[in-house]
Design a protein around this motif. Structure first.
Motif, mmCIF file in Angstrom:
data_model
loop_
_atom_site.group_PDB
_atom_site.id
_atom_site.type_symbol
_atom_site.label_atom_id
_atom_site.label_comp_id
_atom_site.label_asym_id
_atom_site.label_seq_id
_atom_site.Cartn_x
_atom_site.Cartn_y
_atom_site.Cartn_z
ATOM 1 N N SER A 1 -30.027 43.119 -34.423
ATOM 2 C CA SER A 1 -29.215 43.692 -35.494
ATOM 3 C C SER A 1 -28.564 42.600 -36.337
ATOM 4 C CB SER A 1 -28.137 44.601 -34.893
ATOM 5 O OG SER A 1 -27.351 45.184 -35.905
ATOM 6 N N ILE A 2 -27.975 41.619 -35.679
ATOM 7 C CA ILE A 2 -27.344 40.496 -36.393
ATOM 8 C C ILE A 2 -28.394 39.713 -37.180
ATOM 9 C CG2 ILE A 2 -26.155 38.280 -36.083
ATOM 10 C CD1 ILE A 2 -24.742 39.594 -33.642
ATOM 11 N N SER A 3 -29.570 39.539 -36.585
ATOM 12 C CA SER A 3 -30.650 38.814 -37.265
ATOM 13 C C SER A 3 -31.094 39.537 -38.528
ATOM 14 C CB SER A 3 -31.845 38.645 -36.324
ATOM 15 O OG SER A 3 -31.488 37.874 -35.195
ATOM 16 N N SER A 4 -31.163 40.864 -38.468
ATOM 17 C CA SER A 4 -31.580 41.627 -39.648
ATOM 18 C C SER A 4 -30.545 41.523 -40.766
ATOM 19 C CB SER A 4 -31.813 43.098 -39.287
ATOM 20 O OG SER A 4 -30.599 43.775 -39.014
ATOM 21 N N ILE A 5 -29.286 41.493 -40.396
ATOM 22 C CA ILE A 5 -28.211 41.338 -41.387
ATOM 23 C C ILE A 5 -28.295 39.965 -42.046
ATOM 24 C CG2 ILE A 5 -25.702 41.165 -41.692
ATOM 25 C CD1 ILE A 5 -25.445 43.246 -39.417
ATOM 26 N N LEU A 6 -28.525 38.930 -41.237
ATOM 27 C CA LEU A 6 -28.646 37.573 -41.775
ATOM 28 C C LEU A 6 -29.841 37.446 -42.721
ATOM 29 C CD1 LEU A 6 -27.851 35.433 -38.587
ATOM 30 C CD2 LEU A 6 -26.404 35.759 -40.598
ATOM 31 N N LEU A 7 -30.956 38.063 -42.361
ATOM 32 C CA LEU A 7 -32.142 38.004 -43.215
ATOM 33 C C LEU A 7 -31.881 38.702 -44.558
ATOM 34 C CD1 LEU A 7 -34.943 38.699 -40.576
ATOM 35 C CD2 LEU A 7 -34.539 36.553 -41.793
ATOM 36 N N THR A 8 -31.130 39.784 -44.513
ATOM 37 C CA THR A 8 -30.771 40.482 -45.749
ATOM 38 C C THR A 8 -29.865 39.620 -46.616
ATOM 39 O OG1 THR A 8 -30.949 42.649 -44.664
ATOM 40 C CG2 THR A 8 -29.689 42.554 -46.705
ATOM 41 N N LEU A 9 -28.888 38.976 -45.988
ATOM 42 C CA LEU A 9 -27.970 38.104 -46.727
ATOM 43 C C LEU A 9 -28.704 36.923 -47.355
ATOM 44 C CD1 LEU A 9 -24.913 38.043 -44.274
ATOM 45 C CD2 LEU A 9 -25.085 39.254 -46.463
ATOM 46 N N LEU A 10 -29.772 36.475 -46.680
ATOM 47 C CA LEU A 10 -30.561 35.355 -47.203
ATOM 48 C C LEU A 10 -31.561 35.801 -48.276
ATOM 49 C CD1 LEU A 10 -31.300 33.470 -43.857
ATOM 50 C CD2 LEU A 10 -29.787 32.701 -45.706
ATOM 51 N N ALA B 1 -39.205 39.992 -43.549
ATOM 52 C CA ALA B 1 -38.107 40.189 -42.598
ATOM 53 C C ALA B 1 -38.560 41.054 -41.418
ATOM 54 C CB ALA B 1 -36.915 40.831 -43.297
ATOM 55 N N PRO C 1 -30.066 47.643 -39.352
ATOM 56 C CA PRO C 1 -29.276 46.989 -38.303
ATOM 57 C C PRO C 1 -28.798 47.964 -37.221
ATOM 58 C CG PRO C 1 -28.604 46.186 -40.446
ATOM 59 C CD PRO C 1 -29.533 47.343 -40.695
#
Length: 265
Positions: free
Chosen positions: A49-58, A65, A138
């Motif tokens: 979940s955290i990884s998906s949020i980071l990929l979205t922010l990037l 993704a 997420p």
């Protein structure tokens, strides 16, 4: 062994996360670990979940993704469950009798059906995540590994072990239903209740989708193989995780269609 160490052992045994320090020549006690599997799923879900949020922010493309998250999912579990579903597919699609199926599933070599099934599972996960990719992903990634392991815990305790011995037999022999399943459900039910409370109502649909796919997968594999093995436990996890996301998309589409039809009347 206290519950915290049991959880750490379960997590270290079925994932790549080194939470338990294995000692040289240590005789590992795997008894009673099934009820900790959903908690292990929560740990995996948090990472995904955290990884998906980071990929979205990037600003990473949705498809890329989804591929990266699928690979991460695979790495986190050391491919354990995917290997299980591939071995299971080789056995089931051989169309041999149950005894012969079990022999085929033990073969370390992967056959055509195993490869096709493994690739299909990965593609389904990628496609489902790309389709869901929004503020919803997420949350889905947080709970998908949990429900996959609730289904696994159910399969472990509900159905007989298909072999006289094997790595998964101690899991089956020391799992007691309904008590262990009730313990395993505490985390997912509490988490889902909180998510619904703060407005993520689609979690209810996902929970229903997971329940349906998990029960069907566990029952189907039991009927085909004549029980369960360590491989089919992994297959239950993979099938529940992937097919529940697909079913969520289909159910959401159905609800939208019905709502549209109702608005026209």
């Amino acid at each position: 062994m206290n519950p915290i160490k049991k959880f750490a052992l379960a997590a270290s045994y079925v994932t790549c996360l080194p939470l338990y320090r294995f000692k040289a020549n240590e005789e590992i006690d795997l008894s009673g670990l099934a009820k900790y599997l959903p908690l292990v799923g929560l740990l995996l879900g948090l990472i995904l979940s955290i990884s998906s949020i980071l990929l979205t922010l990037l600003g990473v493309n949705d498809i890329l993704a989804a591929v990266l998250l699928t690979v991460l999912w695979l790495l986190l579990t050391n491919g354990l469950h995917l290997d299980g579903v591939m071995d299971t597919a080789d056995g089931i699609f051989s169309h041999q009798n149950q005894e012969r199926m079990l022999v085929i599933m033990q073969d370390s070599r992967v056959g055509n059906f195993g490869v096709l099934t493994g690739v299909s599972i990965l593609l389904l996960k990628i496609a489902a995540m790309q389709a869901i990719f929004s503020t919803s992903l997420p949350v889905i990634l947080l709970i998908a590994p949990i429900f996959g392991r609730v289904a696994e815990c159910y399969a472990i305790g509900r159905y007989q072990y298909a072999r006289a011995e094997g790595k998964g037999k101690i899991w089956h022999d020391t799992t007691k239903l309904p008590l262990d399943l009730m313990v395993a459900l505490i985390v997912p039910l509490a988490l889902c209740a909180y998510l619904v409370y703060i407005g993520f109502y689609y979690v209810i649909t996902y929970a229903i989708a997971s329940l349906i796919t998990g029960l069907i997968a566990a029952a189907y594999l039991n009927k085909k193989v004549g029980g369960h093995t360590g491989d089919t436990y992994g297959a239950v996890v993979e099938l529940t995780e992937s097919m529940s996301m697909i079913l969520l998309i289909l159910l959401s589409g159905l609800f939208t269609l019905l709502a549209g039809l109702g608005a026209h009347h």
